[in-house]
Write an enzyme that holds these catalytic residues in place. Sequence first.
Site, PDB file in Angstrom:
ATOM      1  N   HIS A 143       0.845  -1.204   0.000  1.00 40.36           N
ATOM      2  CA  HIS A 143       0.000   0.000   0.000  1.00 40.36           C
ATOM      3  C   HIS A 143       0.880   1.253   0.000  1.00 40.36           C
ATOM      4  O   HIS A 143       0.629   2.193  -0.747  1.00 40.36           O
ATOM      5  CB  HIS A 143      -0.887   0.042   1.257  1.00 40.36           C
ATOM      6  CG  HIS A 143      -1.960  -1.001   1.313  1.00 40.36           C
ATOM      7  ND1 HIS A 143      -2.102  -1.866   2.375  1.00 40.36           N
ATOM      8  CD2 HIS A 143      -2.968  -1.300   0.448  1.00 40.36           C
ATOM      9  CE1 HIS A 143      -3.156  -2.649   2.171  1.00 40.36           C
ATOM     10  NE2 HIS A 143      -3.698  -2.335   1.006  1.00 40.36           N
TER      11      HIS A 143
ATOM     12  N   LYS B 169     -16.845  -6.590   5.350  1.00 35.83           N
ATOM     13  CA  LYS B 169     -15.546  -7.269   5.218  1.00 35.83           C
ATOM     14  C   LYS B 169     -15.032  -7.749   6.571  1.00 35.83           C
ATOM     15  O   LYS B 169     -13.989  -8.396   6.645  1.00 35.83           O
ATOM     16  CB  LYS B 169     -14.525  -6.314   4.594  1.00 35.83           C
ATOM     17  CG  LYS B 169     -14.648  -6.229   3.079  1.00 35.83           C
ATOM     18  CD  LYS B 169     -13.300  -6.125   2.418  1.00 35.83           C
ATOM     19  CE  LYS B 169     -13.413  -6.390   0.935  1.00 35.83           C
ATOM     20  NZ  LYS B 169     -12.148  -6.124   0.245  1.00 35.83           N
TER      21      LYS B 169
ATOM     22  N   ARG C 247      -1.759  -5.863  -8.508  1.00 32.99           N
ATOM     23  CA  ARG C 247      -0.701  -6.843  -8.245  1.00 32.99           C
ATOM     24  C   ARG C 247      -0.707  -7.869  -9.373  1.00 32.99           C
ATOM     25  O   ARG C 247      -0.640  -7.520 -10.524  1.00 32.99           O
ATOM     26  CB  ARG C 247      -0.913  -7.502  -6.880  1.00 32.99           C
ATOM     27  CG  ARG C 247      -0.638  -6.561  -5.729  1.00 32.99           C
ATOM     28  CD  ARG C 247      -1.208  -7.083  -4.448  1.00 32.99           C
ATOM     29  NE  ARG C 247      -2.670  -7.057  -4.479  1.00 32.99           N
ATOM     30  CZ  ARG C 247      -3.459  -7.347  -3.479  1.00 32.99           C
ATOM     31  NH1 ARG C 247      -2.931  -7.737  -2.344  1.00 32.99           N
ATOM     32  NH2 ARG C 247      -4.763  -7.266  -3.585  1.00 32.99           N
TER      33      ARG C 247
ATOM     34  N   SER D  53      -2.868  -7.815   2.828  1.00 33.96           N
ATOM     35  CA  SER D  53      -3.153  -7.646   4.256  1.00 33.96           C
ATOM     36  C   SER D  53      -3.503  -8.999   4.886  1.00 33.96           C
ATOM     37  O   SER D  53      -3.067  -9.305   6.002  1.00 33.96           O
ATOM     38  CB  SER D  53      -4.328  -6.687   4.446  1.00 33.96           C
ATOM     39  OG  SER D  53      -4.021  -5.427   3.929  1.00 33.96           O
TER      40      SER D  53
HETATM   41  P1  ADP Z   1      -9.965  -3.317  -0.736  1.00 38.73           P
HETATM   42  O1  ADP Z   1     -10.807  -4.014   0.287  1.00 38.73           O
HETATM   43  O2  ADP Z   1     -10.574  -2.033  -1.222  1.00 38.73           O
HETATM   44  O3  ADP Z   1      -9.498  -4.182  -1.865  1.00 38.73           O
HETATM   45  P2  ADP Z   1      -7.222  -3.362   0.215  1.00 38.73           P
HETATM   46  O4  ADP Z   1      -6.641  -2.646   1.396  1.00 38.73           O
HETATM   47  O5  ADP Z   1      -7.139  -4.839   0.185  1.00 38.73           O
HETATM   48  O6  ADP Z   1      -8.701  -2.824   0.107  1.00 38.73           O
HETATM   49  O7  ADP Z   1      -6.546  -2.812  -1.122  1.00 38.73           O
HETATM   50  C1  ADP Z   1      -6.622  -1.465  -1.487  1.00 38.73           C
HETATM   51  C2  ADP Z   1      -5.957  -1.297  -2.836  1.00 38.73           C
HETATM   52  O8  ADP Z   1      -4.564  -1.531  -2.684  1.00 38.73           O
HETATM   53  C3  ADP Z   1      -6.429  -2.258  -3.926  1.00 38.73           C
HETATM   54  O9  ADP Z   1      -6.392  -1.594  -5.173  1.00 38.73           O
HETATM   55  C4  ADP Z   1      -5.400  -3.356  -3.886  1.00 38.73           C
HETATM   56  O10 ADP Z   1      -5.282  -3.987  -5.158  1.00 38.73           O
HETATM   57  C5  ADP Z   1      -4.159  -2.543  -3.567  1.00 38.73           C
HETATM   58  N1  ADP Z   1      -3.136  -3.351  -2.917  1.00 38.73           N
HETATM   59  C6  ADP Z   1      -3.243  -4.170  -1.850  1.00 38.73           C
HETATM   60  N2  ADP Z   1      -2.070  -4.760  -1.562  1.00 38.73           N
HETATM   61  C7  ADP Z   1      -1.190  -4.305  -2.477  1.00 38.73           C
HETATM   62  C8  ADP Z   1       0.185  -4.560  -2.760  1.00 38.73           C
HETATM   63  N3  ADP Z   1       0.887  -5.433  -2.061  1.00 38.73           N
HETATM   64  N4  ADP Z   1       0.734  -3.912  -3.797  1.00 38.73           N
HETATM   65  C9  ADP Z   1       0.016  -3.053  -4.533  1.00 38.73           C
HETATM   66  N5  ADP Z   1      -1.265  -2.776  -4.355  1.00 38.73           N
HETATM   67  C10 ADP Z   1      -1.867  -3.398  -3.342  1.00 38.73           C
END
Ligand code: ADP
Length: 159
Positions: free
Chosen positions: A19, A43, A92, A130
């Site tokens: 992130h 969620k 990703r 996460s």
């Molecule tokens: P959501 O529930 O909205 O998917 P997340 O916190 O899982 O929330 O992800 C938020 C954004 O960050 C999404 O676009 C996800 O693809 C991106 N994201 C999550 N982990 C990574 C990572 N390791 N590298 C790049 N982008 C990521």
Amino acid sequence: MRQPVAVYPGSFDPPTNGHLDIIVRATHLFPKVIVAVTDNSNKNPTFTLQERKKMIAEAVRRYPTVTVDTFSGLLVDYMTRKKASVIIRGLRAISDFEYEFEMALMNRRLNKRIEAVFLMPDEAYTYLSSSLVKEVFSLGGSVSGLVPESVEKSLKRSG
Ligand code: ADP
């Protein structure tokens, strides 16, 4: 030309270095970036909204153009309130594509003036999520280097 405000929405449960990588890339492209933590109760997050907001705020302290906020309801409505026109999302592996594509098209349908921009993290974070961080941590593995220091401390406190 008007300078677009970008919003990076997500659960951030907890925030990871993936992130953070996306946030830093966004700061190179947009003069103002709002990291918007979503209050998406279906969620069933591990960390509360305020905990997640605090963890990101600590991790982005050194980036003056980044602010951290929370929101509930439709992202496009939140963006209208913030006068923001760009959604930042991270891409990703291929597995993210379908969901992200679907969300981007739905958001466009809801507000055609809002554009989604997808950024790829450093390849070191391509398989980082996460949920994986939480799983490794709960099984006693080290998450050092995968999450910001503030998050590692919170995980230790919560565990
Ligand atoms: P959501 O529930 O909205 O998917 P997340 O916190 O899982 O929330 O992800 C938020 C954004 O960050 C999404 O676009 C996800 O693809 C991106 N994201 C999550 N982990 C990574 C990572 N390791 N590298 C790049 N982008 C990521």
